[in-house]
Design a protein around this motif. Structure first.
Motif, PDB file in Angstrom:
ATOM      1  N   PHE A 111       0.712  -1.185  -0.063  1.00 58.18           N
ATOM      2  CA  PHE A 111      -0.128  -0.052   0.111  1.00 58.18           C
ATOM      3  C   PHE A 111       0.957   1.100   0.158  1.00 58.18           C
ATOM      4  N   ILE A 112       0.282   2.178  -0.630  1.00 57.45           N
ATOM      5  CA  ILE A 112       1.017   3.596  -0.352  1.00 57.45           C
ATOM      6  C   ILE A 112       0.085   4.839   0.006  1.00 57.45           C
ATOM      7  N   THR A 113       0.233   5.771   0.365  1.00 57.44           N
ATOM      8  CA  THR A 113      -0.630   7.104   0.405  1.00 57.44           C
ATOM      9  C   THR A 113      -0.663   7.696  -0.593  1.00 57.44           C
ATOM     10  N   ASP A 114      -1.661   7.893  -1.426  1.00 60.17           N
ATOM     11  CA  ASP A 114      -1.872   8.606  -2.689  1.00 60.17           C
ATOM     12  C   ASP A 114      -2.933   9.620  -2.693  1.00 60.17           C
ATOM     13  N   ASN A 115      -2.199  10.800  -2.581  1.00 62.74           N
ATOM     14  CA  ASN A 115      -3.231  12.068  -2.850  1.00 62.74           C
ATOM     15  C   ASN A 115      -4.107  12.020  -1.606  1.00 62.74           C
ATOM     16  N   GLY A 116      -3.467  11.494  -0.357  1.00 65.68           N
ATOM     17  CA  GLY A 116      -4.499  11.578   0.545  1.00 65.68           C
ATOM     18  C   GLY A 116      -5.180  10.257   1.027  1.00 65.68           C
ATOM     19  N   GLN A 117      -5.163   9.451   0.120  1.00 64.39           N
ATOM     20  CA  GLN A 117      -5.792   8.203   0.489  1.00 64.39           C
ATOM     21  C   GLN A 117      -4.878   6.909   0.401  1.00 64.39           C
ATOM     22  N   VAL A 118      -5.273   6.109   1.140  1.00 63.71           N
ATOM     23  CA  VAL A 118      -4.458   4.560   1.154  1.00 63.71           C
ATOM     24  C   VAL A 118      -5.118   3.876  -0.150  1.00 63.71           C
ATOM     25  N   ARG A 119      -3.933   3.461  -0.970  1.00 66.22           N
ATOM     26  CA  ARG A 119      -4.604   2.215  -1.818  1.00 66.22           C
ATOM     27  C   ARG A 119      -3.424   1.165  -2.077  1.00 66.22           C
ATOM     28  N   ALA A 120      -3.913   0.012  -2.471  1.00 64.47           N
ATOM     29  CA  ALA A 120      -2.985  -1.018  -2.797  1.00 64.47           C
ATOM     30  C   ALA A 120      -2.214  -0.503  -4.093  1.00 64.47           C
ATOM     31  N   ILE A 121      -0.943  -1.137  -4.422  1.00 61.60           N
ATOM     32  CA  ILE A 121      -0.433  -0.846  -5.812  1.00 61.60           C
ATOM     33  C   ILE A 121      -0.172  -2.039  -6.470  1.00 61.60           C
ATOM     34  N   THR A 122       0.187  -1.941  -7.794  1.00 61.00           N
ATOM     35  CA  THR A 122       0.201  -3.521  -8.433  1.00 61.00           C
ATOM     36  C   THR A 122       1.667  -3.632  -8.248  1.00 61.00           C
ATOM     37  N   PHE A 123       2.235  -4.983  -8.608  1.00 59.68           N
ATOM     38  CA  PHE A 123       3.609  -5.115  -8.704  1.00 59.68           C
ATOM     39  C   PHE A 123       4.319  -4.207  -9.507  1.00 59.68           C
ATOM     40  N   GLU A 124       3.708  -3.844 -10.831  1.00 62.00           N
ATOM     41  CA  GLU A 124       4.528  -2.824 -11.947  1.00 62.00           C
ATOM     42  C   GLU A 124       4.506  -1.769 -11.157  1.00 62.00           C
ATOM     43  N   GLU A 125       3.878  -0.932 -10.338  1.00 62.51           N
ATOM     44  CA  GLU A 125       4.073   0.246  -9.787  1.00 62.51           C
ATOM     45  C   GLU A 125       5.251   0.165  -8.797  1.00 62.51           C
ATOM     46  N   TRP A 126       5.214  -1.061  -7.840  1.00 60.93           N
ATOM     47  CA  TRP A 126       6.327  -1.231  -7.141  1.00 60.93           C
ATOM     48  C   TRP A 126       7.783  -1.317  -7.787  1.00 60.93           C
ATOM     49  N   GLN A 127       7.622  -2.132  -9.092  1.00 62.11           N
ATOM     50  CA  GLN A 127       8.781  -2.400  -9.675  1.00 62.11           C
ATOM     51  C   GLN A 127       9.366  -0.790 -10.291  1.00 62.11           C
ATOM     52  N   GLN A 128       8.301  -0.009 -10.669  1.00 60.21           N
ATOM     53  CA  GLN A 128       8.621   1.292 -11.111  1.00 60.21           C
ATOM     54  C   GLN A 128       9.325   2.283 -10.157  1.00 60.21           C
TER      55      GLN A 128
END
Length: 879
Positions: free
Chosen positions: A675-692
Motif C-alpha cells: 500500500f501507499i498513501t496516494d493523494n491523501g488516500q491509502v490504496r493498494a499498488i500493483t507489482f508494476e508500480e512497485w517495480q517502477q
C-alpha cells in the motif's frame, strides 16, 4: 372459399373469386387490389408479356386467362416462391429509361415449376393477378408447354444506376446486371429471411437525426433519400429461418463476414428485379443456400485488426467509450425465478426476465461473452475506458464492484498482471442503492500510462422520483494524470435514458421527429451533467474534461445540443470524422460519443470509431450461440457488443516533469498486498508500480482490527501513516485465511467503521446500518455510540396486515412478499401494521365458505377472527 399462401414468407388470406374470361376458367382475384383493374376486354389469342404487364402498376388483364411465351430466366422449385420467371426472347441489354412495360413476368405454379429449367423456352397459359403488387400468372402444370424451337436468348438489362422507385415498374421481374455502386446497409433480417438491405452509392443509410436537426426539412430529405437508395437483396426464398432452425441463413459467414458498410460487387451475376413484401428486391435466379453463398465473393471484407492509428494521430494517451452489452457475473442460473432465451436445442443463452440480472444465462455462455469483451477492450489499446452496461453488483446484493473486479481480473489474465486496474464505485457520492439501476457505469485504466488523482465523483441527489436521473445511470467522474507529464484530464462516463420507452417528464412521449421516446429526460440529464461538471473541476483542480459514453442520442439531437451549447465539442465531428457507432432499423448513426471542453479539445490528436460490433451480423454474438447448425461464434472482438467503441487520442503537451519522490510503501500482516498513501488516500499498488518505484522495502502499516457487535465479520482498517480516519485509510473485510495469517488478533468492538452507511425506510423511524453487504437495525444506543451519523431515505416500505404474519416490501410501485431470510437480511425492519392494504382483494369459492385474502404475490385463507379484524369485507365469489 379461403386458403393461405406463404409465397412471400408470411401467410396471406386469399379469396377465390369468379370471373368469366374468354377461356371460361375460374380466375383468382388479387388480394392487393380493392377491385380488378381491367382496362380492356380479355385477349383472345397469344399476347406478349409486355402487354400483360401494361404501363401501370397493375396489369390491364387482371383476372383474365392469357397465353404468352418466353425464356425461363429464374426458377424456384424450393424455398416457397413456388414458381418461375419468363422473359420475352431477345429482350434485355442496354437500359432504356423511356421503356413503359416490363418484358418479364412471374409464373406461380407450385406443381409445375419443377418441370422447367433456366434457359428453356416455354408457352404458359394461366390467370393474371396482382399478388401484393407483383404481377403474375397462375398456371397449372399442363398449361406450361416447352417450345420445339428455342426463342432468342435473353440478355440482362445493364443497369449503371438504380432507377428511381417510380420508374422500376417497367423492369419488374426482368433479369438485370447491377453494374453500379452498392453498399451493405443492414444484415439484421439476414438471419431470419435471408435478406440483405443494400444502399446505392458508397455509404450505408444514415439516421436522419445523426446528420440533420430533428423535425427539419433537411432531416426529412435525408430519409427520403434513404428510401430511394434502398434495395433488398433476397435469397430466392421466403423461408422464416427463425422457425426452421435446421437451416443456416445464407450470406452469413465467419470467413467472409457480411458487414454493414461493405461494398457489393455481383461480379456479373444476373439477378431478378422484383417486388415482394411491398419492397423492391434483387433476387438470385434460384434459391441460394448457406453453402451456395459461402462460395460467393460479393461483399468486401472491411474488418480491421485494431483502431485506425492514423486517425488517432500522435497520441500520448487514448481514452475510449465502450458499451459492454450487459456484462453480468450474476447469471440466470443463479436465481430460480429467471427465465431465458433459448438456443435451437432448448438450452438457455441469455436472461429473458423474471429477475434483476441480465446477460449470460450460465457459466458457459458467460465465458463466451467475457472472451469477446476482453478481446475487444484489449484491442482498443485505450489507456482509460468508460464502460456502460456492466453489472451494478451492490444493487444485486453482492460485494460492490464484484463484476468490475471480475472483468479486470480477466483482462489481466490475458494482457499480463497489473496491466489494468479499476476505479472503485464512489459509493459515498452515489444515489441510495434503491435509486440505482441494475447496470452501472464504470472506469478502468492502465496504471502504466495514467494515475488516478483523488477519489471518483458522482451525483447523489438527482435520482429520486421525477428527478433527471430517475430513469438513467448517474455519471461517474475520475481525474487522471498522464504519467511522465504534468498534464491531467477528467473522464466522465455517462449512460442516458434509452429511446424505447417514455419516462415520467412532460415531453417524454415519442414526438415522431426521429428522437424516440424520453427525449425530455435525456435533455434534463444533459443539462444536469453540464451544470455538475464545474464542481468536479473545482474538486479535482483539473480543467480538461471528456464526457464519454452511450448518450442514447444521435449526433444532431436535442440532448447533445445542450452539451454543445454548454461549450463541449463532439470529438468525432470536430475531427471531421464520418463514422458511426450503432445500427438500428437499417440506419447507421452514433449514440456513443466523446465530448471535449475547450481545454480537452486542445489536447485532442484524433478520433476513431473501431467498427467491430455494429456492422457485424447478430449471429456472431455470444447470445446467438447454437442458433443455427453452423457455429459462427469466435472468441475474438467482433460482435462483442452491439455498440462500437469510440476512441480519442490526447497529446500531453506539457514538458515531462520530474518523477515524483518514491513514496513510502507499507505492508500488512494478512496478505502480500502493498500500500501507499496516494493523494491523501491509502490504496493498494500493483507489482508494476512497485517495480517502477525501484522495489522500496515496505514498512509495516498501522492496522486496526475491528468488528460490529452484531456480526462475526472482522475488518482491517489500514492506515499507512497512522491516520485512522476515512480519508486516510482503507477498510477490508478479512477472510478466515487472512485473519489466521494475522495470527487471530482480537478485534475491537466498534461503534462505527468508516465506509458504513445509515438509511431509514419510508414510513418508519427505524435506522439501519449497512456495511459490506450486511444490514443491521440500530438501537438508539447503537446510533448514539456510532456518533449519530446522518441517514438517508431508502425509499423502501415494509408492511403487513394486522391479522396476518406475511410481510411485504414495497419499492416504488412494486410490492412483493418477502421470505423470513430476506427480512433478516434487510435488518429485520418492523413492518407497519395496517387494518387493510391498498389493492388487496378477498375472494370466496362458490362451493365453499373459505375466504381468501390476496395481495401482491401472496394469498392465504383467513380464519373467522382474521376476517373480523379486516372488517368483514365482502368477498368476490369465484367459480
Amino acid at each position: 372459399m379461403y386458403f393461405t399462401s406463404t409465397r412471400r414468407g408470411r401467410a396471406v388470406a386469399m379469396t377465390a373469386a369468379f370471373s368469366l374470361c374468354s377461356f371460361g376458367v375460374v380466375a383468382l382475384a388479387s388480394p392487393a387490389l380493392a377491385a380488378p383493374l381491367v382496362t380492356s376486354a380479355c385477349p383472345t389469342g397469344p399476347v406478349s408479356i409486355a402487354e400483360i404487364q401494361g404501363s401501370a402498376a397493375a396489369s390491364p388483364h387482371v383476372d383474365c386467362t392469357v397465353t404468352t411465351s418466353g425464356v425461363v430466366t429464374a426458377a424456384y422449385p424450393v424455398g416457397n416462391f413456388n414458381g418461375f420467371v419468363v422473359q420475352t426472347g431477345g429482350t434485355g441489354g442496354a437500359y432504356d429509361a423511356a421503356r413503359t412495360a416490363s418484358d418479364a413476368i412471374f409464373v406461380y405454379s407450385p406443381a409445375g415449376v419443377a418441370s422447367v429449367a433456366i434457359g428453356q423456352s416455354v408457352t404458359v397459359t394461366g390467370v393474371v393477378s396482382e399478388f401484393n403488387g407483383l404481377t403474375e400468372i397462375t398456371a397449372e402444370p399442363a398449361a406450361i408447354v416447352a417450345l420445339p424451337e428455342a426463342l432468342p436468348a435473353v440478355s440482362p438489362v445493364d443497369l449503371t444506376a438504380l432507377p428511381p422507385a417510380a420508374q422500376r415498374e417497367p423492369l419488374e421481374s426482368m433479369l438485370v446486371d447491377a453494374n453500379f455502386s452498392l453498399t451493405v446497409a443492414d444484415n439484421y433480417s439476414t438471419n431470419r429471411y435471408g435478406e440483405v438491405l443494400l444502399a446505392t452509392g458508397t455509404t450505408a443509410l444514415p439516421q436522419m437525426t445523426d446528420v440533420a436537426r430533428p423535425g427539419t426539412p433537411e432531416a426529412a430529405a435525408v430519409e427520403a433519400s434513404n428510401l430511394e437508395r434502398a434495395i433488398t437483396l433476397d435469397d430466392g426464398s421466403s423461408i422464416d429461418l427463425s422457425r426452421n432452425t435446421s437451416l443456416t441463413p445464407p450470406y452469413i459467414s465467419a470467413e467472409k463476414p457480411l458487414r454493414v458498410g461493405a461494398a457489393v460487387d455481383f461480379q456479373g451475376t444476373g439477378l431478378i428485379l422484383d417486388y415482394r413484401n411491398n419492397t423492391w428486391k434483387l433476387n438470385p435466379t434460384a434459391q441460394l443456400t448457406h453453402d451456395d453463398t459461402e462460395k460467393l465473393n460479393w461483399f468486401s471484407n472491411t474488418r480491421t485488426t485494431g483502431p485506425d492509428a492514423a486517425a488517432l494521430g500522435a497520441a500520448d494517451v487514448k481514452v475510449s467509450s465502450f458499451n459492454v452489452l450487459n456484462y453480468f457475473t450474476t447469471l440466470g442460473t443463479d436465481t430460480a425465478s429467471c427465465t431465458s432465451y433459448k438456443d435451437r436445442e432448448g438450452q438457455g443463452t441469455t436472461v429473458q426476465g423474471g429477475c434483476d440480472q441480465r446477460g449470460a444465462w450460465d457459466a458457459a455462455q458467460f465465458a463466451r461473452q467475457q472472451d469477446k469483451i476482453v478481446a475487444a477492450i484489449i484491442g482498443t489499446d485505450a489507456d482509460v475506458l468508460g464502460l456502460m452496461e456492466i453489472e451494478n453488483s451492490a444493487r444485486l446484493g453482492e460485494a460492490p464492484d464484484e463484476a468490475l473486479q471480475s472483468l479486470v481480473a480477466a483482462l489481466n489474465a490475458k494482457a499480463g498482471a497489473g496491466t489494468y486496474a479499476y476505479i472503485a464505485n464512489p459509493a459515498a457520492s452515489m444515489p441510495p442503492i434503491t435509486e440505482q439501476d441494475v447496470i452501472t457505469n464504470a472506469l478502468i485504466y492502465r496504471p502504466a500510462k495514467v494515475t488516478p488523482q483523488g477519489a471518483a465523483h458522482s451525483i447523489a441527489d438527482q435520482s429520486g422520483s421525477g428527478e433527471p436521473f430517475s430513469n438513467a445511470r448517474v455519471p461517474i467522474a475520475q481525474a487522471f494524470a498522464v504519467k511522465g507529464t504534468g498534464d491531467a484530464f477528467v473522464a466522465i462516463v455517462n449512460h442516458f435514458k434509452s429511446k424505447g420507452s417514455a419516462g415520467p417528464l412532460p415531453g417524454d412521449a415519442d414526438a415522431g421527429d426521429g428522437q424516440g421516446a424520453s427525449n425530455a429526460s435525456r435533455i434534463a440529464q444533459a443539462t444536469t451533467l453540464s451544470q455538475w461538471v464545474p464542481s468536479v473541476q473545482s474538486a479535482t483542480g483539473v480543467k480538461p474534461v471528456l464526457l464519454l459514453g452511450d448518450f442514447n442520442s444521435y449526433s444532431m439531437e436535442d440532448p447533445l445540443q445542450v452539451l454543445k451549447d454548454a461549450g463541449y465539442a463532439d470529438a468525432e465531428q470536430s475531427s471531421g470524422g464520418k463514422e458511426q457507432s450503432y445500427l438500428f432499423g437499417g440506419r447507421v448513426g452514433s449514440l456513443d460519443h466523446v465530448f471535449v471542453n475547450p481545454e480537452a479539445k486542445s489536447m485532442l490528436t484524433g478520433v476513431d470509431i473501431w467498427p467491430i460490433n455494429a456492422p457485424e451480423s447478430v449471429l456472431l454474438e455470444y447470445s446467438r450461440f447454437n442458433a443455427t447448425p453452423t457455429n459462427f461464434y469466435e472468441a475474438g472482438p467482433f460482435r462483442a457488443s452491439d455498440h462500437d467503441p469510440v476512441i480519442v487520442g490526447l497529446a500531453a503537451d506539457t514538458p515531462p516533469v520530474e518523477p515524483p519522490a518514491t513514496p513510502d510503501v507499507f505492508s500488512v500482516p494478512f496478505s502480500q498486498d502493498l500500500f501507499i498513501t496516494d493523494n491523501g488516500q491509502v490504496r493498494a499498488i500493483t507489482f508494476e508500480e512497485w517495480q517502477q518505484y525501484g522495489y522500496p522495502a515496505p514498512e509495516a502499516s498501522k492496522v486496526a482490527y475491528v468488528k460490529y457487535p452484531w456480526s462475526p465479520n472482522v475488518y482491517a482498517i489500514i492506515s499507512a501513516e497512522g491516520n485512522a480516519d476515512a480519508a486516510h485509510s482503507e477498510v477490508r473485510l478479512l477472510s478466515g485465511a487472512e485473519w489466521a495469517a494475522a495470527k487471530f488478533p482480537t478485534p475491537t468492538v466498534a461503534g462505527w467503521i468508516p465506509g458504513s452507511r445509515v438509511t431509514r425506510n419510508t414510513d418508519s423511524d427505524e435506522l439501519f446500518l449497512t456495511f459490506y453487504g450486511q444490514t443491521h437495525k440500530l438501537t438508539f444506543a447503537e446510533w448514539q455510540r456510532a456518533g449519530y451519523p446522518a441517514f438517508s431515505a431508502s425509499g423502501v416500505k415494509f408492511s403487513r396486515a394486522v391479522w396476518s404474519d406475511a410481510v411485504f416490501r414495497t419499492v416504488g410501485s412494486t410490492t412483493r412478499r418477502v421470505t423470513f431470510g430476506e427480512w433478516v437480511t434487510a435488518g429485520g425492519p418492523t413492518p407497519v401494521p395496517r387494518d387493510r392494504v391498498a389493492a388487496d382483494a378477498f375472494t370466496k369459492p362458490r362451493t365453499s365458505d373459505d375466504i381468501t385474502w390476496k395481495f401482491a404475490d401472496h394469498s392465504e385463507v383467513l380464519t373467522f377472527e382474521q376476517w373480523a379484524r379486516a372488517g368483514f369485507p365482502s368477498p368476490t365469489v369465484t367459480g
